[in-house]
Design a protein around this motif. Structure first.
Motif, short mmCIF file in Angstrom:
data_model
loop_
_atom_site.label_atom_id
_atom_site.label_comp_id
_atom_site.label_asym_id
_atom_site.label_seq_id
_atom_site.Cartn_x
_atom_site.Cartn_y
_atom_site.Cartn_z
N VAL A 162 -37.89 34.55 51.79
CA VAL A 162 -39.10 33.86 52.27
C VAL A 162 -38.97 33.44 53.46
O VAL A 162 -37.97 32.86 54.06
CB VAL A 162 -39.25 32.74 51.11
CG1 VAL A 162 -40.44 31.88 51.75
CG2 VAL A 162 -39.44 33.22 49.66
N THR A 163 -40.26 33.80 54.44
CA THR A 163 -39.79 33.51 55.64
C THR A 163 -40.96 32.44 56.16
O THR A 163 -40.89 32.04 57.22
CB THR A 163 -40.16 34.90 56.62
OG1 THR A 163 -41.48 35.44 56.19
CG2 THR A 163 -39.20 35.85 56.43
N GLU A 164 -41.90 32.16 55.34
CA GLU A 164 -42.89 31.38 55.68
C GLU A 164 -43.70 30.72 54.40
O GLU A 164 -44.03 31.65 53.42
CB GLU A 164 -43.90 31.80 56.68
CG GLU A 164 -45.31 30.69 57.11
CD GLU A 164 -46.02 31.40 58.34
OE1 GLU A 164 -46.97 30.77 58.56
OE2 GLU A 164 -46.10 32.63 58.45
N VAL A 165 -43.88 29.40 54.27
CA VAL A 165 -44.57 28.90 53.16
C VAL A 165 -45.84 28.13 53.69
O VAL A 165 -45.75 27.29 54.51
CB VAL A 165 -43.64 28.18 52.39
CG1 VAL A 165 -44.22 27.54 51.13
CG2 VAL A 165 -42.46 28.72 52.08
N GLY A 166 -46.83 28.34 53.04
CA GLY A 166 -48.22 27.81 53.05
C GLY A 166 -48.10 26.18 52.71
O GLY A 166 -47.21 25.89 51.92
N ALA A 167 -48.85 25.40 53.31
CA ALA A 167 -48.98 24.11 53.27
C ALA A 167 -49.04 23.65 51.70
O ALA A 167 -48.60 22.51 51.22
CB ALA A 167 -49.99 23.26 53.96
N GLU A 168 -49.75 24.52 50.91
CA GLU A 168 -49.91 23.90 49.52
C GLU A 168 -49.17 24.90 48.48
O GLU A 168 -49.40 24.78 47.29
CB GLU A 168 -51.48 24.23 49.22
CG GLU A 168 -52.38 23.22 49.92
CD GLU A 168 -53.90 23.61 49.73
OE1 GLU A 168 -54.09 24.34 48.86
OE2 GLU A 168 -54.60 23.02 50.67
N ARG A 181 -45.71 25.91 46.44
CA ARG A 181 -45.04 24.86 45.85
C ARG A 181 -43.96 25.83 44.94
O ARG A 181 -44.25 26.90 44.62
CB ARG A 181 -45.69 23.91 44.63
CG ARG A 181 -46.71 22.88 45.39
CD ARG A 181 -45.93 21.86 45.96
NE ARG A 181 -46.97 21.04 46.91
CZ ARG A 181 -47.50 21.14 47.93
NH1 ARG A 181 -47.32 22.26 48.72
NH2 ARG A 181 -48.54 20.20 48.50
N GLY A 182 -42.70 25.24 44.95
CA GLY A 182 -41.77 25.77 44.12
C GLY A 182 -40.80 26.87 45.00
O GLY A 182 -40.27 27.57 44.32
N VAL A 183 -41.25 27.08 46.36
CA VAL A 183 -40.51 27.87 47.09
C VAL A 183 -40.28 27.38 48.50
O VAL A 183 -40.92 26.61 48.89
CB VAL A 183 -41.25 29.30 46.95
CG1 VAL A 183 -42.73 29.11 47.71
CG2 VAL A 183 -40.61 30.52 47.79
#
Length: 325
Positions: free
Chosen positions: A70-76, A78-80
């Motif tokens: 995982v290199t980027e996670v959106g603001a909404e 969850r769980g990662v």
């Protein structure tokens, strides 16, 4: 720039192209993963040829499963978290350096696996699990006949069948494939070209026959399987790499037998709770060292056509993975 294998016209693996695209921005509920390896499955080849039940709009990128970071996670989302090592489950889109998915498509990568093993685990072993446990209901002491035991789903069925306590009879086309099946737990080995398997199964079982048949081959293999089954047998239809087989109802009636279709992915879409139970079990067995895919070939992304040909020509033993730079 992101590289991806693109199908713009249906056809053979050589008609696909490796293209480059800019990364797209994330939606708030999405996750970006750097794909380190992608697993090949026979449906990928069929989908690119327009011969699979799922027919994505053109153009599309093949590939049902991948593993990466995982290199980027959106603001909404969850769980990662950034840095997580994950398996990504897709209907298509895995043959690329980078993918944008939703958290629900991600599963933690077993600590016992490398990226190529993780990318070739859930589809094959998930199909074998659904076939043998949900559909076939294999019991300890039963005889399980596994066709195509040198392939990815066949080897997975050998492993899971043995773990369930079955006596496993493995069939394959070469000594090399049978040798791998034996290391994964097969009790008896049959090479197709040395003895008719229906005769060999009767010999091995003293005329009783197999309780469960795991068949990803179809065609004449399916038809001959009906002639070496025990009373109450379950014939599990996994696929048709050898053509469509015809079920002779008189043989099924005489043996009180059942023919059961196996669609592991569709079963989960119809009943998500079933998928959660399956996933939990497969991840636990991987962590415990009970299950592991056999990855016979690891090729770079640009060799996607060669990798797909390995499946078409039945030269893979277990699984094939595309490994990214």
């Amino acid at each position: 720039m992101v590289r991806a294998v693109v199908c713009r016209a249906l056809g053979a693996p050589e008609t696909l192209r490796l293209e480059e695209f800019p990364s797209r921005a994330l939606e708030p509920d999405e996750v970006r993963i750097a794909i380190r390896a992608a697993g090949l499955n026979f449906p990928d080849v069929l989908m690119a040829a327009g011969e699979y039940q799922l027919k994505p709009e053109l153009p599309f990128t093949p590939g049902m499963e991948a593993a990466g970071d995982v290199t980027e996670v959106g603001a909404e989302a969850r769980g990662v978290a950034v840095g997580d090592k994950v398996i990504a489950k897709m209907r298509h889109g895995a043959f690329t350096d980078e993918a944008v998915v939703r958290p629900s498509q991600l599963t933690p990568m077993p600590s016992t696996f490398d990226y190529a093993e993780a990318a070739t685990y859930l589809a094959g072993h998930g199909t074998a699990y659904h076939a043998l446990i949900d559909r076939g209901r294999v019991e300890p002491g039963e005889v399980l006949l596994v066709h195509g035991a040198g392939g990815g789903v066949g080897l997975a069925a050998v492993e899971i069948g043995k773990m369930l306590g079955a006596t496993v009879i493995a069939t394959a086309s070469s000594d090399e494939k049978l040798a791998i099946a034996e290391t994964r737990g097969a009790d008896h080995l049959i090479r197709y070209d040395r003895e008719p398997f229906r005769d060999a199964v009767k010999r091995i079982t003293d005329g009783r026959g197999a309780d469960v048949v795991f068949d990803p081959v179809g065609g004449e293999v399916f038809e001959n399987s009906m002639r070496c089954i025990a009373w109450g047998a379950r014939l599990l239809v996994i696929g048709f790499t050898g053509g469509i087989g015809l079920a002779k109802t008189n043989l099924l009636l005489m043996k009180g037998a059942s023919v059961l279709g196996v669609r592991a992915g569709e079963a989960v879409r119809k009943n998500p709770a079933l998928g959660e139970v399956r996933l939990k079990a497969l991840l636990a067995w991987a962590e415990e060292g009970k299950l592991r895919p056999n990855v016979s070939h690891r090729l770079p992304l640009q060799d996607y056509a060669k990798a797909m040909r390995l499946l078409l020509d039945r030269k893979a033993i277990g699984r094939v993975a595309l490994v990214m730079d």
